[in-house]
Scaffold this motif. Sequence first.
Motif, PDB file in Angstrom:
ATOM      1  N   GLU A  17       0.816  -1.215   0.000  1.00 49.41           N
ATOM      2  CA  GLU A  17       0.000   0.000   0.000  1.00 49.41           C
ATOM      3  C   GLU A  17       0.848   1.262   0.000  1.00 49.41           C
ATOM      4  O   GLU A  17       0.498   2.266  -0.634  1.00 49.41           O
ATOM      5  N   LYS A  24       0.730   5.803   3.848  1.00 53.19           N
ATOM      6  CA  LYS A  24       0.155   4.529   4.262  1.00 53.19           C
ATOM      7  C   LYS A  24       1.243   3.611   4.823  1.00 53.19           C
ATOM      8  O   LYS A  24       2.432   3.785   4.547  1.00 53.19           O
ATOM      9  N   PHE A  31      -5.869  -4.338  -4.062  1.00 51.80           N
ATOM     10  CA  PHE A  31      -6.508  -3.199  -4.710  1.00 51.80           C
ATOM     11  C   PHE A  31      -7.561  -3.709  -5.695  1.00 51.80           C
ATOM     12  O   PHE A  31      -7.230  -4.447  -6.633  1.00 51.80           O
ATOM     13  N   ASP A 223      -6.028   5.851  -4.283  1.00 53.73           N
ATOM     14  CA  ASP A 223      -7.066   5.821  -3.262  1.00 53.73           C
ATOM     15  C   ASP A 223      -7.578   7.230  -2.979  1.00 53.73           C
ATOM     16  O   ASP A 223      -6.966   8.228  -3.348  1.00 53.73           O
TER      17      ASP A 223
END
Length: 278
Positions: A17, A24, A31, A223
């Motif tokens: 991540e 992160k 994902f 994200d």
Amino acid sequence: MYVKLKMYTTGSCGQLEKLTNRTKPLHHVQFPARFFHLEHPTEGHILVDTGYATHFRTATSRFPYKLYAILTPIHFSDEQSAASQLQRRGIQPSEIRKILITHFHADHIAGLKDFPNATFLCSRRGYESVRGQSGLLALKKAFIPSLLPDDFESRLSFIEDYAVSQDSSIGQQLAVFETEIYDIFHDGTVVAFDLSGHAEGQMGFLCRAEQRQVLLAADGAWDSAAIRDNSPPMRVTSLILSDRSEYLETLHKLHQFHITQPTVQLIPFHCREVEGLE
């Protein structure tokens, strides 16, 4: 006028991540790979991308494309393909009239062959960046040429050839992106604009859905947190970005859009936070 919009997940890809958002933790996550189904009141069934499909496994079974599957291991089963999921909703692959392609990375185009009657729409810059590429040169762009249907070019048109939106309210909404805005169906329901950086000619789409607007941000960020915080990926990801500077500029613009347009739902295609559209 508005479109009905539904999000689907077609398996996932495992990765660290922190590579995608430097704030992160350094842990392994899945994902999701997504596509979107739009139902337009006069144009019928439209897709934005297709996610993974069985064709991906076939295409990555041999060198050098096998490296793609090794570096980005996927979790996928045949029933998760776009065609299979739509069929379970009573929509046959032959009913899909148009597929809007955000960019040509394999996890976004692996199901194109499953929709024999669809025409394809993408940016000219995006297609020219991969056209004719093969082997390691294609792989560097996360592109696998065998995923394209044999008659792809005969079914293809370019977003840049569509009418530039004359809707001043949409222009004001998207002004932060400083780019042309293309009105796909000439009614303001779906407008396209450039989000390059992750890939050359990557396109985003602002959709007028019932009771809300949704900005389909493709891979402008991995994200939603990255957009909220304007947090870039680790520098090593530059190896898979078409242009890191352009990516950072796009991310900043998405961040500004998030601040100035808080009522618009903003969806990066691999974000694990997104809910409410499936």
